[in-house]
Design an enzyme around this catalytic site. Structure first.
Site, PDB file in Angstrom:
ATOM      1  N   HIS A  84      -7.492  -5.696  -0.923  1.00  0.00           N
ATOM      2  CA  HIS A  84      -6.326  -5.021  -0.371  1.00  0.00           C
ATOM      3  C   HIS A  84      -5.785  -5.835   0.808  1.00  0.00           C
ATOM      4  O   HIS A  84      -6.490  -6.656   1.388  1.00  0.00           O
ATOM      5  CB  HIS A  84      -6.743  -3.620   0.097  1.00  0.00           C
ATOM      6  CG  HIS A  84      -5.651  -2.617   0.171  1.00  0.00           C
ATOM      7  ND1 HIS A  84      -5.088  -2.049  -0.936  1.00  0.00           N
ATOM      8  CD2 HIS A  84      -5.022  -2.062   1.240  1.00  0.00           C
ATOM      9  CE1 HIS A  84      -4.167  -1.186  -0.566  1.00  0.00           C
ATOM     10  NE2 HIS A  84      -4.094  -1.179   0.756  1.00  0.00           N
ATOM     11  N   ASP A  90      -9.529  -4.920  -5.433  1.00  0.00           N
ATOM     12  CA  ASP A  90      -9.042  -3.981  -4.432  1.00  0.00           C
ATOM     13  C   ASP A  90      -9.930  -2.744  -4.441  1.00  0.00           C
ATOM     14  O   ASP A  90     -10.039  -2.043  -5.450  1.00  0.00           O
ATOM     15  CB  ASP A  90      -7.595  -3.594  -4.753  1.00  0.00           C
ATOM     16  CG  ASP A  90      -6.899  -2.876  -3.606  1.00  0.00           C
ATOM     17  OD1 ASP A  90      -7.560  -2.085  -2.916  1.00  0.00           O
ATOM     18  OD2 ASP A  90      -5.701  -3.117  -3.408  1.00  0.00           O
ATOM     19  N   SER A 101       0.836  -1.203   0.000  1.00  0.00           N
ATOM     20  CA  SER A 101       0.000   0.000   0.000  1.00  0.00           C
ATOM     21  C   SER A 101       0.872   1.255   0.000  1.00  0.00           C
ATOM     22  O   SER A 101       1.667   1.460  -0.915  1.00  0.00           O
ATOM     23  CB  SER A 101      -0.950  -0.036   1.194  1.00  0.00           C
ATOM     24  OG  SER A 101      -1.981   0.909   1.043  1.00  0.00           O
TER      25      SER A 101
END
Length: 394
Positions: free
Chosen positions: A333, A300, A242
């Site tokens: 994610h 995601d 991320s």
């Protein structure tokens, strides 16, 4: 009866969000689609355990009325959906293999390892293993908490000039911890002779320029001190998840010399407070970029796959080094937080990328030496480099 209905209804919501979450219009640090669907999507076996414990007493009793049949129907539907999610995780390996083959040809095919089923089913959140030692809280800067890192070493093997993996956690530049993210990968590599580092950076009261500065300071500390732990300061691979992928990519593209970069569900867009430096990896792309492996989930909901894909395409168009981009069908994610079928496949692909990156670097070193016959060190020095870098994870 009421708790059984509640369990089956809540799981129905969570599995629906996992199977096909509503797509947001743009990337963001948080949304309800992620909150409701993430855990069940990545750990459907935990969902099955929750479903069984919540409905077992009712369903093992004799059928008694409409509510019993309603719970039975919902439980069956939930179980089928969870089974589908478990099967869908198997699509990660073909996607990763195809991406590596497209970049490297047949040598890019990763070796498949078996999932550690007792971890996946019983303790997915625990990555600790007895053959790895964690050296805690080495301070690399003046910040009391934000400038610390952990070093992971094998207890069974004494590293010597071992390659180094440096991991930067995610968290939207505002939350996160060096104990969160890619733990299964870090322990796997450390057990195989790598020296692995996971670092914190400042989060509160600082801007992006400060966090990028922390990343550079940590790398400077690693280069100066990692030899004491058996690591090779000239064989560093940066990885991040991320926002950590953002910092890793920007640092590598704007002057930090590393062998490669691994971006896991990374955010690569612009940020505020960048000062005079780059505000995103896009601004620092160069033909001399190191090899990249970029892995992203098709579902995601925090960082849209289109954003990651655009960065990979732009980097590939400019860089002279390999850029591998893999989209994992059905992945959300933060899929690296624990042991799972999906992350086992991801780890296998990362290991193959690391092997190829180290092999390429060794070949370049040998070629550079032969092109300069007067270089000090001679063939023995090059051979030592090859042997040092050949401690590859299996």
């Amino acid at each position: 009866m009421g708790s059984a209905i509640q369990t089956s209804l809540v799981l129905a919501l969570f599995t629906a969000m996992a199977i096909r979450p509503p797509r947001p219009r743009h990337s963001s640090p948080f949304n309800l689609q992620f909150a409701f669907g993430y855990l069940i999507n990545e750990q459907p076996f935990l969902g099955g355990l929750w479903l069984a414990t919540g409905t077992w007493d009712l369903l093992t009793a004799a059928p008694s009325g409409l509510l019993w049949w309603l719970v039975a129907a919902l439980t069956t539907a939930d179980a089928a959906a969870l089974a589908w999610l478990a099967v869908r995780t198997r699509s990660a390996r073909p996607a990763l293999t195809a991406a590596l083959l497209a970049t490297y040809g047949e040598p890019g095919r990763p070796r498949a390892t078996r999932p550690v089923w007792w971890r996946v089913l019983l303790v997915p959140f625990i990555s600790w293993r007895p053959d790895v030692r964690r050296v805690r809280n080495r301070r690399y800067g003046p910040a009391r908490r934000g400038n610390r890192l952990d070093v992971y070493l094998s207890r069974r093997r004494r590293p010597s000039s071992a390659p180094v993996l440096v991991y930067i956690h995610g968290g939207g530049f505002r939350i996160g911890n060096k104990m969160i993210g890619a733990r299964p990968l870090i322990y796997r590599l450390a057990a195989r002779g790598w020296v692995c580092v996971s670092l914190d950076h400042r989060l509160i009261g600082v801007d992006y320029a400060d966090q990028l500065g922390d990343t550079r300071a940590a790398l400077a500390w690693i280069r100066a001190h990692i030899g004491a732990y058996g690591g090779d300061p000239n064989a560093i691979v940066l990885a991040g998840g991320s926002s950590g992928a953002h910092l890793a990519s920007t640092a590598a593209l704007s002057g930090e010399e590393v062998l490669g970069v691994i971006g896991i569900y990374g955010y690569y867009g612009g940020v505020g407070g960048a000062g005079t430096g780059p505000a995103s990896p896009h601004e620092a792309i160069t033909p001399d970029a190191p090899p990249f492996l970029i892995i992203h989930g098709t579902l995601d909901t925090l960082v849209l796959r289109e954003d990651a894909r655009a960065f990979a395409q732009r980097l590939r168009a400019v860089s002279r080094r390999p850029v591998t981009y893999a989209e994992l069908p059905g992945a959300q994610h933060s899929f690296d937080l624990f042991h799972s079928l999906r992350f086992t496949a991801v780890s296998d692909a990362i290991v193959r990328f690391l092997e190829l990156t180290l092999a390429t670097d060794t070949t370049l070193a040998r070629t550079h030496h032969r092109s300069r016959p007067g270089t000090s060190g001679g063939p023995a020095a090059v051979g030592a480099t090859v042997r040092a870098h050949d401690r590859r994870p299996r």
